[in-house]
Design an enzyme around this catalytic site. Structure first.
Site, mmCIF file in Angstrom:
data_model
loop_
_atom_site.group_PDB
_atom_site.id
_atom_site.type_symbol
_atom_site.label_atom_id
_atom_site.label_comp_id
_atom_site.label_asym_id
_atom_site.label_seq_id
_atom_site.Cartn_x
_atom_site.Cartn_y
_atom_site.Cartn_z
ATOM 1 N N PRO A 201 0.843 -1.194 0.000
ATOM 2 C CG PRO A 201 0.084 -0.993 2.201
ATOM 3 C CD PRO A 201 0.776 -1.937 1.268
ATOM 4 C CB THR B 27 -0.171 7.584 0.604
ATOM 5 O OG1 THR B 27 -0.902 6.889 1.602
ATOM 6 C CG2 THR B 27 -0.760 8.954 0.391
ATOM 7 C CG HIS C 202 -2.736 1.520 7.499
ATOM 8 N ND1 HIS C 202 -1.800 1.114 8.437
ATOM 9 C CD2 HIS C 202 -2.113 2.458 6.738
ATOM 10 C CE1 HIS C 202 -0.667 1.774 8.227
ATOM 11 N NE2 HIS C 202 -0.829 2.589 7.191
ATOM 12 C CB ALA D 90 0.932 -0.709 10.706
ATOM 13 C CG HIS D 91 2.850 2.424 9.703
ATOM 14 N ND1 HIS D 91 2.696 2.488 8.331
ATOM 15 C CD2 HIS D 91 3.585 1.302 9.898
ATOM 16 C CE1 HIS D 91 3.290 1.464 7.737
ATOM 17 N NE2 HIS D 91 3.839 0.715 8.680
ATOM 18 C CE1 TYR E 258 -1.260 7.740 9.582
ATOM 19 C CE2 TYR E 258 -0.278 5.678 8.864
ATOM 20 C CZ TYR E 258 -0.336 7.058 8.808
ATOM 21 O OH TYR E 258 0.515 7.757 8.000
HETATM 22 C C1 LIG Z 1 5.263 6.814 -1.172
HETATM 23 C C2 LIG Z 1 4.916 5.840 -0.104
HETATM 24 C C3 LIG Z 1 3.637 5.853 0.456
HETATM 25 C C4 LIG Z 1 3.283 4.920 1.435
HETATM 26 N N1 LIG Z 1 1.983 4.883 1.905
HETATM 27 C C5 LIG Z 1 1.582 3.878 2.710
HETATM 28 C C6 LIG Z 1 0.208 3.668 2.995
HETATM 29 O O1 LIG Z 1 -0.688 4.368 2.502
HETATM 30 N N2 LIG Z 1 -0.110 2.640 3.828
HETATM 31 C C7 LIG Z 1 0.842 1.824 4.379
HETATM 32 O O2 LIG Z 1 0.492 0.916 5.130
HETATM 33 N N3 LIG Z 1 2.146 1.976 4.087
HETATM 34 C C8 LIG Z 1 2.534 2.958 3.254
HETATM 35 N N4 LIG Z 1 3.846 3.041 2.861
HETATM 36 C C9 LIG Z 1 4.820 2.017 3.328
HETATM 37 C C10 LIG Z 1 4.904 0.891 2.285
HETATM 38 O O3 LIG Z 1 3.710 0.148 2.226
HETATM 39 C C11 LIG Z 1 6.047 -0.092 2.621
HETATM 40 O O4 LIG Z 1 5.776 -0.723 3.836
HETATM 41 C C12 LIG Z 1 7.384 0.615 2.709
HETATM 42 O O5 LIG Z 1 7.584 1.452 1.581
HETATM 43 C C13 LIG Z 1 8.534 -0.386 2.781
HETATM 44 O O6 LIG Z 1 8.572 -1.158 1.605
HETATM 45 P P1 LIG Z 1 9.698 -0.871 0.475
HETATM 46 O O7 LIG Z 1 11.008 -0.882 1.203
HETATM 47 O O8 LIG Z 1 9.516 -2.033 -0.462
HETATM 48 O O9 LIG Z 1 9.417 0.453 -0.139
HETATM 49 C C14 LIG Z 1 4.230 3.976 1.899
HETATM 50 C C15 LIG Z 1 5.517 3.982 1.334
HETATM 51 C C16 LIG Z 1 5.858 4.872 0.334
HETATM 52 C C17 LIG Z 1 7.217 4.796 -0.290
#
Ligand SMILES: Cc1cc2nc3c(=O)[nH]c(=O)nc-3n(C[C@H](O)[C@H](O)[C@H](O)COP(=O)(O)O)c2cc1C
Length: 385
Positions: free
Chosen positions: A26, A28, A189, A191-192, A194
């Protein structure tokens, strides 16, 4: 057989047959003015489905509650919602486009809770939902700057019983919309820091009523959300994303030990979760090194819950997300071989890729053919290629 034979094995999650073990994370993207995904969003997801991503989890989608989404501290805006005619038509079109090329897609249901900065989003007048009226500790290790800390540190009204009931039914309505439109699964969601996580984490939940205090009480909100979603989702699999780390505190933990993690995930599995998505910055960091020097958080999730699990964090890239945010780029990495091996040994079931799939929509087909993939740069976030 290819060296990567395990990631190309199908997997049945309940009645959903997923053709391989690659999940799109996911992410954003902010291309949905007024909550309505623009035309480019359908092309963006279709392109990844066309190139064989096993399951797409969409960007966080605001649930049907006025304080669900806004700026969560990083200047984000224009996130989508999953209610109202315009947004539902746009999502229906996205689902159809993904299905037309053989893909599968799940919306990530999102309520930002305490992290939403008051005065932002589609309904700026709505008060952000903080279980105990606090944003969280403001002295944690975090990417947020001092200006934001000052903005969010003033306490607000803790969530009332009515707020709690309203947000649970908003999750339920949005899940019902997702089912109606034809999504293939539901992702939550959780996590994090929220909203759901903010009830679990002691840094944001200081309540002394039935929604706070003991771990079981802090899990109650998540349980009610999951049961409400389960009730309207029929046979759709429900995936729950959890994390130890918080955006407001990278060192925070919801589970100090495997026993606590077992209680959290077991309780949520009993409430209706089919698969856990263990959000980490680096997929293979040992989660409880005092107990096991190599088992990842996704590995523990699978072992403790008995449910399938998803690993995420730096797969296909040589830097974790916040290092690449700080330094602007990330080269490719062949750590997919290690991921493949962990899947083949049964440590976890799926590899979730974020930035690597922004960088290269053809990632899955290229890796299958042993062709180099594009590297990630921050500029790629500015468009929907
Ligand atoms: C631009 C961007 C937006 C993100 N938005 C969300 C989100 O809406 N929900 C979420 O659970 N994680 C979000 N994440 C975290 C990603 O889901 C993922 O856990 C994180 O990028 C680590 O994976 P990667 O190392 O493959 O990028 C976002 C990451 C990026 C880069």
């Amino acid at each position: 057989m290819s060296k990567l034979s395990s990631i190309f094995q199908p997997f049945s999650l309940g009645e959903l047959d997923i053709p391989n073990r690659i999940v799109m994370a996911p992410m954003t993207r902010g291309f949905s003015p007024n909550g309505v995904p623009s035309d480019g969003v359908a092309d963006y997801y279709r392109r990844r489905a066309e190139h064989n991503v096993g399951l797409i989890v969409t960007e966080g989608v605001g649930i049907d509650h006025p304080a669900a989404i806004g700026d969560s501290g990083l200047g984000d805006s224009n996130q989508p919602v999953l209610h109202g005619e315009g947004a539902l038509n746009a999502w229906r079109n996205i689902v159809e486009e993904v299905h037309a090329v053989g893909g599968l897609i799940a919306p990530q249901l999102w309520h930002q809770g305490p992290l939403r900065v008051n005065g932002t989003g589609l309904y700026p007048e709505a008060i952000s939902c903080r279980p105990s009226g606090i944003w969280g500790p403001t002295n944690g290790s975090t990417p947020f700057g001092a200006g934001l800390m000052e903005q969010v540190s003033a306490p607000t009204r803790p969530m009332s019983e009515e707020d709690i009931a309203d947000t649970i039914s908003a999750f339920e309505r949005s899940a019902a919309n997702a089912k109606h439109i034809g999504f293939d699964a539901i992702a939550i969601h959780g996590a994090h820091s929220y909203l759901i996580d903010a009830f679990i984490w002691e840094g944001t939940n200081k309540r002394s009523d039935r929604w706070g205090g003991s771990l079981q009480n802090r899990l109650r909100y998540g349980v009610e959300v999951i049961k409400a979603i389960r009730a309207v989702s029929g046979n759709l699999p429900i995936i729950y994303r959890f994390s130890q780390w918080k955006q407001s505190d990278f060192d925070a933990k919801i589970a100090a030990s495997p026993a606590e993690l077992e209680e959290i995930l077991g309780t949520f599995a009993d409430a209706g979760i089919d698969m856990f998505d263990a959000s980490t910055r680096r997929y293979k960091t040992p989660a409880f090194p005092d107990f096991d020097t190599s088992l990842s958080l996704a590995g523990w999730a699978k072992k403790l819950s008995g449910k399938p699990s998803i690993a995420v964090g730096g797969i296909g890239l040589n830097k974790d997300i916040y290092t690449s945010f700080a330094t602007g780029d990330s080269a490719t990495s062949d750590n997919i071989n290690d991921v493949n091996e962990r899947i083949s040994k049964g440590e976890f079931d799926f590899a979730c890729l974020g930035r690597a799939l922004i960088a290269d929509p053809e990632w899955v087909t290229k890796v299958g053919r042993n062709v180099p993939c594009q590297s990630f740069s921050m500029e790629q976030l500015g468009s929907l290629y």
